[in-house]
Design a protein around this motif. Structure first.
Motif, short mmCIF file in Angstrom:
data_model
loop_
_atom_site.label_atom_id
_atom_site.label_comp_id
_atom_site.label_asym_id
_atom_site.label_seq_id
_atom_site.Cartn_x
_atom_site.Cartn_y
_atom_site.Cartn_z
N PHE A 1 -89.38 -68.73 11.62
CA PHE A 1 -90.72 -69.22 11.27
C PHE A 1 -91.32 -68.37 10.16
O PHE A 1 -91.84 -68.89 9.17
CB PHE A 1 -91.62 -69.23 12.51
N ILE A 2 -91.24 -67.05 10.31
CA ILE A 2 -91.73 -66.12 9.28
C ILE A 2 -91.00 -66.36 7.96
O ILE A 2 -91.60 -66.39 6.89
CB ILE A 2 -91.56 -64.65 9.74
N ASP A 3 -89.69 -66.55 8.03
CA ASP A 3 -88.88 -66.78 6.83
C ASP A 3 -89.26 -68.08 6.13
O ASP A 3 -89.29 -68.15 4.90
CB ASP A 3 -87.38 -66.79 7.16
N ALA A 4 -89.55 -69.11 6.91
CA ALA A 4 -89.95 -70.40 6.33
C ALA A 4 -91.25 -70.24 5.54
O ALA A 4 -91.40 -70.81 4.46
CB ALA A 4 -90.10 -71.46 7.42
N ILE A 5 -92.16 -69.47 6.07
CA ILE A 5 -93.42 -69.22 5.37
C ILE A 5 -93.16 -68.41 4.10
O ILE A 5 -93.72 -68.70 3.04
CB ILE A 5 -94.43 -68.51 6.30
N ALA A 6 -92.30 -67.42 4.19
CA ALA A 6 -92.01 -66.56 3.04
C ALA A 6 -91.41 -67.34 1.87
O ALA A 6 -91.64 -67.01 0.71
CB ALA A 6 -91.06 -65.44 3.45
N LYS A 7 -90.69 -68.40 2.17
CA LYS A 7 -90.00 -69.19 1.13
C LYS A 7 -90.89 -70.23 0.48
O LYS A 7 -90.43 -71.03 -0.33
CB LYS A 7 -88.78 -69.89 1.73
N THR A 8 -92.16 -70.25 0.82
CA THR A 8 -93.05 -71.30 0.33
C THR A 8 -94.18 -70.72 -0.50
O THR A 8 -94.47 -69.53 -0.45
CB THR A 8 -93.59 -72.11 1.53
N ASN B 1 -97.35 -70.21 21.23
CA ASN B 1 -96.17 -69.42 21.55
C ASN B 1 -95.41 -69.03 20.29
O ASN B 1 -95.02 -67.87 20.13
CB ASN B 1 -95.25 -70.18 22.52
N VAL B 2 -95.20 -69.97 19.37
CA VAL B 2 -94.53 -69.65 18.10
C VAL B 2 -95.33 -68.59 17.35
O VAL B 2 -94.78 -67.61 16.85
CB VAL B 2 -94.33 -70.92 17.24
N PHE B 3 -96.63 -68.80 17.28
CA PHE B 3 -97.50 -67.86 16.58
C PHE B 3 -97.46 -66.48 17.22
O PHE B 3 -97.35 -65.45 16.53
CB PHE B 3 -98.93 -68.40 16.54
N ASP B 4 -97.54 -66.41 18.56
CA ASP B 4 -97.54 -65.12 19.24
C ASP B 4 -96.24 -64.36 18.97
O ASP B 4 -96.27 -63.16 18.68
CB ASP B 4 -97.73 -65.30 20.75
N TRP B 5 -95.11 -65.04 19.04
CA TRP B 5 -93.84 -64.38 18.76
C TRP B 5 -93.77 -63.94 17.29
O TRP B 5 -93.37 -62.82 16.99
CB TRP B 5 -92.66 -65.28 19.10
N ALA B 6 -94.16 -64.81 16.38
CA ALA B 6 -94.09 -64.48 14.95
C ALA B 6 -94.97 -63.27 14.63
O ALA B 6 -94.58 -62.41 13.83
CB ALA B 6 -94.51 -65.69 14.11
N SER B 7 -96.12 -63.19 15.27
CA SER B 7 -97.04 -62.08 14.98
C SER B 7 -96.49 -60.75 15.48
O SER B 7 -96.96 -59.69 15.06
CB SER B 7 -98.42 -62.36 15.57
N ARG B 8 -95.50 -60.76 16.35
CA ARG B 8 -94.87 -59.52 16.79
C ARG B 8 -93.95 -58.96 15.68
O ARG B 8 -93.70 -57.77 15.63
CB ARG B 8 -94.04 -59.74 18.05
N ILE B 9 -93.49 -59.84 14.81
CA ILE B 9 -92.65 -59.42 13.68
C ILE B 9 -93.52 -59.01 12.50
O ILE B 9 -93.28 -58.00 11.85
CB ILE B 9 -91.71 -60.57 13.25
N GLU B 10 -94.53 -59.83 12.24
CA GLU B 10 -95.36 -59.65 11.05
C GLU B 10 -96.79 -60.07 11.40
O GLU B 10 -97.03 -61.27 11.60
CB GLU B 10 -94.80 -60.49 9.91
N LYS B 11 -97.71 -59.10 11.49
CA LYS B 11 -99.09 -59.46 11.82
C LYS B 11 -99.67 -60.40 10.76
O LYS B 11 -100.45 -61.30 11.05
CB LYS B 11 -99.97 -58.23 11.95
N ALA B 12 -99.27 -60.20 9.50
CA ALA B 12 -99.72 -61.07 8.41
C ALA B 12 -98.84 -62.32 8.39
O ALA B 12 -98.15 -62.62 7.41
CB ALA B 12 -99.64 -60.33 7.09
N VAL B 13 -98.86 -63.07 9.49
CA VAL B 13 -97.98 -64.23 9.66
C VAL B 13 -98.01 -65.15 8.45
O VAL B 13 -96.97 -65.60 7.97
CB VAL B 13 -98.36 -65.02 10.94
N TYR B 14 -99.19 -65.42 7.91
CA TYR B 14 -99.32 -66.40 6.83
C TYR B 14 -99.22 -65.80 5.43
O TYR B 14 -99.33 -66.52 4.43
CB TYR B 14 -100.57 -67.24 7.05
N GLN B 15 -98.98 -64.49 5.34
CA GLN B 15 -98.52 -63.83 4.13
C GLN B 15 -99.35 -64.11 2.87
O GLN B 15 -98.82 -64.22 1.77
CB GLN B 15 -97.05 -64.17 3.90
#
Length: 171
Positions: free
Chosen positions: A62-69, A89-103
């Motif tokens: 999910f984080i990678d998909a955002i990064a590529k856009t 749930n997707v958001f909570d997990w993604a935010s554990r990798i990168e707090k700045a989910v939407y970059q």
């Protein structure tokens, strides 16, 4: 321009995914990728689960998909006045990798429902919290009465179509 669109819903026939996709495709010459949250099925987030099994690979995807856009169009389903469990749930997990989910990506936030409320409660929550997760909100719109507004894949309400076109122009 590469645009990521998704409906924050687990419904296979998500009206929010349809609205996000429609809006993203209003951007001229854009390459649109539409995500389905069902492709990001993970265990319910908890610190205990994270400690025992780690962060699921779908969260990184999910984080990678955002990064590529270059920009994002997200439309939120409202479940009991709040986010759908699937999105949260997707958001909570993604935010554990990168707090700045939407970059810091420009993001148009939408919501819709079959009824007159247009999922406006969840949209307000998303708009109010997005800056904490580096979502650069360029505009938002709640679309009530989806099945009266969109027919056969096209928005038939001229004022809604104009508003969506205006929002797409901000990406």
């Amino acid at each position: 321009m590469k645009i990521l669109a998704f409906g924050a819903s687990s419904s296979r026939q998500s009206i929010n995914k349809a609205l996000a996709s429609y809006t993203a495709n209003l951007v001229k010459d854009a390459e649109v990728t539409v995500l389905d949250l069902n492709d990001f099925d993970m265990p319910i987030f908890s610190e205990d689960t994270e400690k025992s099994v780690g962060v699921p690979s779908q969260a990184q995807a999910f984080i990678d998909a955002i990064a590529k856009t270059d920009a994002i169009v997200a439309s939120f389903a409202e479940h009991n006045g709040s986010y759908s469990a699937a999105y949260k749930n997707v958001f909570d997990w993604a935010s554990r990798i990168e707090k700045a989910v939407y970059q810091d990506k420009p993001i148009v936030l939408l919501s819709t429902s079959p009824g007159p409320g247009g999922a406006s409660s969840v949209l307000a929550q998303a708009v109010n919290s997005m800056s904490f997760f580096k979502g650069n909100v360029v505009g938002s719109l709640s679309v009530p009465s989806f099945y009266e507004v969109m027919k056969d894949g096209d928005v038939v309400d001229t004022s809604v179509k104009q508003a969506l076109t205006s929002l797409a122009g901000k990406l």
